[in-house]
Design a protein around this motif. Structure first.
Motif, PDB file in Angstrom:
ATOM      1  N   UNK A   6      35.778  27.803  38.720  1.00 40.51           N
ATOM      2  CA  UNK A   6      35.987  29.625  37.994  1.00 40.51           C
ATOM      3  C   UNK A   6      35.969  29.121  36.443  1.00 40.51           C
ATOM      4  N   UNK A   7      35.206  29.007  35.941  1.00 38.54           N
ATOM      5  CA  UNK A   7      34.479  28.862  34.581  1.00 38.54           C
ATOM      6  C   UNK A   7      35.819  29.830  32.979  1.00 38.54           C
ATOM      7  N   UNK A   8      36.119  28.983  32.550  1.00 40.38           N
ATOM      8  CA  UNK A   8      37.155  29.888  31.481  1.00 40.38           C
ATOM      9  C   UNK A   8      35.991  31.254  30.878  1.00 40.38           C
ATOM     10  N   UNK A   9      35.067  31.013  30.749  1.00 42.69           N
ATOM     11  CA  UNK A   9      34.251  32.496  30.764  1.00 42.69           C
ATOM     12  C   UNK A   9      34.249  33.537  31.763  1.00 42.69           C
ATOM     13  N   UNK A  10      35.358  33.404  32.843  1.00 42.34           N
ATOM     14  CA  UNK A  10      35.794  33.923  34.006  1.00 42.34           C
ATOM     15  C   UNK A  10      33.727  34.155  35.014  1.00 42.34           C
ATOM     16  N   UNK A  11      33.304  32.968  34.474  1.00 41.51           N
ATOM     17  CA  UNK A  11      31.647  32.631  35.454  1.00 41.51           C
ATOM     18  C   UNK A  11      31.954  32.052  36.892  1.00 41.51           C
ATOM     19  N   UNK A  12      32.042  32.607  37.371  1.00 40.92           N
ATOM     20  CA  UNK A  12      32.238  31.543  39.457  1.00 40.92           C
ATOM     21  C   UNK A  12      30.864  31.541  39.678  1.00 40.92           C
ATOM     22  N   UNK A  13      30.966  29.788  39.610  1.00 42.26           N
ATOM     23  CA  UNK A  13      30.130  28.895  39.756  1.00 42.26           C
ATOM     24  C   UNK A  13      30.262  28.205  41.837  1.00 42.26           C
ATOM     25  N   UNK A  14      29.080  28.274  41.969  1.00 43.44           N
ATOM     26  CA  UNK A  14      28.791  27.816  43.090  1.00 43.44           C
ATOM     27  C   UNK A  14      28.726  26.382  42.755  1.00 43.44           C
ATOM     28  N   UNK A  15      29.433  25.790  43.790  1.00 40.39           N
ATOM     29  CA  UNK A  15      29.285  23.375  43.614  1.00 40.39           C
ATOM     30  C   UNK A  15      27.835  23.626  43.668  1.00 40.39           C
ATOM     31  N   UNK A  16      27.372  24.503  43.987  1.00 39.63           N
ATOM     32  CA  UNK A  16      25.594  23.766  45.034  1.00 39.63           C
ATOM     33  C   UNK A  16      24.951  23.954  43.302  1.00 39.63           C
ATOM     34  N   UNK A  17      25.071  24.742  42.912  1.00 42.93           N
ATOM     35  CA  UNK A  17      24.467  25.526  41.189  1.00 42.93           C
ATOM     36  C   UNK A  17      25.312  24.283  40.654  1.00 42.93           C
ATOM     37  N   UNK A  18      26.655  24.034  40.343  1.00 40.57           N
ATOM     38  CA  UNK A  18      27.652  22.870  39.225  1.00 40.57           C
ATOM     39  C   UNK A  18      26.212  21.755  39.225  1.00 40.57           C
ATOM     40  N   UNK A  19      26.471  21.031  40.719  1.00 38.24           N
ATOM     41  CA  UNK A  19      25.785  19.570  41.261  1.00 38.24           C
ATOM     42  C   UNK A  19      24.098  19.986  40.632  1.00 38.24           C
TER      43      UNK A  19
END
Length: 107
Positions: free
Chosen positions: A37-50
């Protein structure tokens, strides 16, 4: 080695692997349901982050530990609070500052 020490070592490895772009190792640490969960509130799946670390959309230059605290440990899980100073380039913008994360570990 006691569980708290193992969890702290794993947390330190995770931060080192972010900086050294070792996404295969990072990927083995997370469940399919894991997210950031980014400071912006964006919920990012781990696969996308990687994928974004691999592509260079997100690049970590430095992660310096300030404080790590194991909040709880039971038979099958643990919770850790980590605070680091991070230098990164995220989606084209340079960013430097404190990053606080809570990790939920499962045995």
């Amino acid at each position: 080695m006691e569980d708290a020490k193992k969890i702290i070592i794993l947390y330190k490895d995770l931060n080192d692997w972010m900086v050294s772009k070792q996404t295969a190792r990072l990927g083995r640490l997370f469940t399919e349901e894991a997210y950031l969960k980014h400071m912006t509130g964006y919920i990012q799946p781990i696969t996308e982050w990687l994928e974004q670390i691999d592509s260079g959309e997100i690049k970590y230059f430095e992660s310096t530990e300030e404080n790590v605290k194991v909040l709880e440990i039971n038979n099958h899980s643990a919770k850790l609070l980590g605070k680091n100073q991070v230098k990164a380039q995220v989606w084209g913008s340079m960013w430097s500052g404190g990053l606080q994360q809570i990790y939920h570990f499962v045995k």
